[in-house]
Design a protein around this motif. Sequence first.
Motif, short mmCIF file in Angstrom:
data_model
loop_
_atom_site.label_atom_id
_atom_site.label_comp_id
_atom_site.label_asym_id
_atom_site.label_seq_id
_atom_site.Cartn_x
_atom_site.Cartn_y
_atom_site.Cartn_z
N TYR A 1 0.84 -1.19 0.00
CA TYR A 1 0.00 0.00 0.00
C TYR A 1 0.88 1.24 0.00
O TYR A 1 1.97 1.24 0.55
N GLY B 1 -0.61 4.48 0.62
CA GLY B 1 -1.29 5.54 1.35
C GLY B 1 -2.76 5.55 0.99
O GLY B 1 -3.28 4.58 0.44
N ILE B 2 -3.43 6.63 1.29
CA ILE B 2 -4.83 6.80 0.92
C ILE B 2 -4.84 7.51 -0.43
O ILE B 2 -4.52 8.69 -0.50
N ASN B 3 -5.20 6.81 -1.50
CA ASN B 3 -5.24 7.48 -2.80
C ASN B 3 -6.15 8.69 -2.72
O ASN B 3 -5.76 9.81 -3.04
N HIS B 4 -7.40 8.48 -2.30
CA HIS B 4 -8.26 9.62 -2.02
C HIS B 4 -9.41 9.21 -1.12
O HIS B 4 -9.84 8.07 -1.11
N GLU C 1 -4.64 17.68 -3.49
CA GLU C 1 -3.47 16.89 -3.12
C GLU C 1 -3.04 17.19 -1.69
O GLU C 1 -2.74 18.33 -1.34
N SER D 1 -0.56 14.97 -0.28
CA SER D 1 0.85 14.61 -0.43
C SER D 1 0.99 13.96 -1.80
O SER D 1 -0.02 13.75 -2.49
N THR E 1 1.10 11.03 -2.67
CA THR E 1 0.32 9.80 -2.83
C THR E 1 -1.07 9.86 -2.22
O THR E 1 -1.81 8.88 -2.27
N ASP E 2 -1.46 10.99 -1.64
CA ASP E 2 -2.74 11.08 -0.92
C ASP E 2 -3.54 12.29 -1.38
O ASP E 2 -2.99 13.39 -1.50
N ILE F 1 -5.24 14.59 9.08
CA ILE F 1 -4.23 14.84 8.06
C ILE F 1 -2.90 15.08 8.77
O ILE F 1 -2.82 15.91 9.69
#
Length: 192
Positions: A3, A5-8, A46, A48, A50-51, A84
Amino acid sequence: MRYTGINHLAMATADMDATIRFWRDLLGLRLVAGLGRPGYRHYFLEISPTDMLAFFEWPSVEPIAPKDHGVPVKGPFAFDHLSIGVRDRNDLWDVKDRLEAAGFWVSEVIDHGFIFSVYSFDPNNIAIEFSCPVPGVDISSHPIMADRHPSATAQEGAEPQPGHWPAPTPTPPVERRIYPGEGRELVLVEDE
């Protein structure tokens, strides 16, 4: 599986402009993608590399009733708050100062032992927390179970435990298909 991160996280708003003003202009998240057509918008901000945080604009949706972070509720419920991460205490104080200057309620800085946090709400009344690591504390490298009465499953430890789910049958490469969906217009160039 690895994994990243949290994509979205996808949430809803009736006022995309107020939402963008808060997340982009006040808190500094970049607006990196927007999908839309009459009656539909889906925008991505955005956090980050990846998140992302995403919002659907639904004209008839109403802001949720304010609910204090972490306070138990009764009945159907799925989401308490969004936290966050920020780099350090300086960034945490910057977020707090920005929210206060803009007239948003924001908590004091709270020491949770492993993170420092401030709490607030976005224009949709979505409960948000901003957190930074406590220097010298790394629960990711050194997991800690401080619950005096952990559930039986939690007592098995931090690492994934095999044997509790059926083994997957890998999809053969010749059967792996990807179907078109919303968002392709972000990368497809139309012939003019």
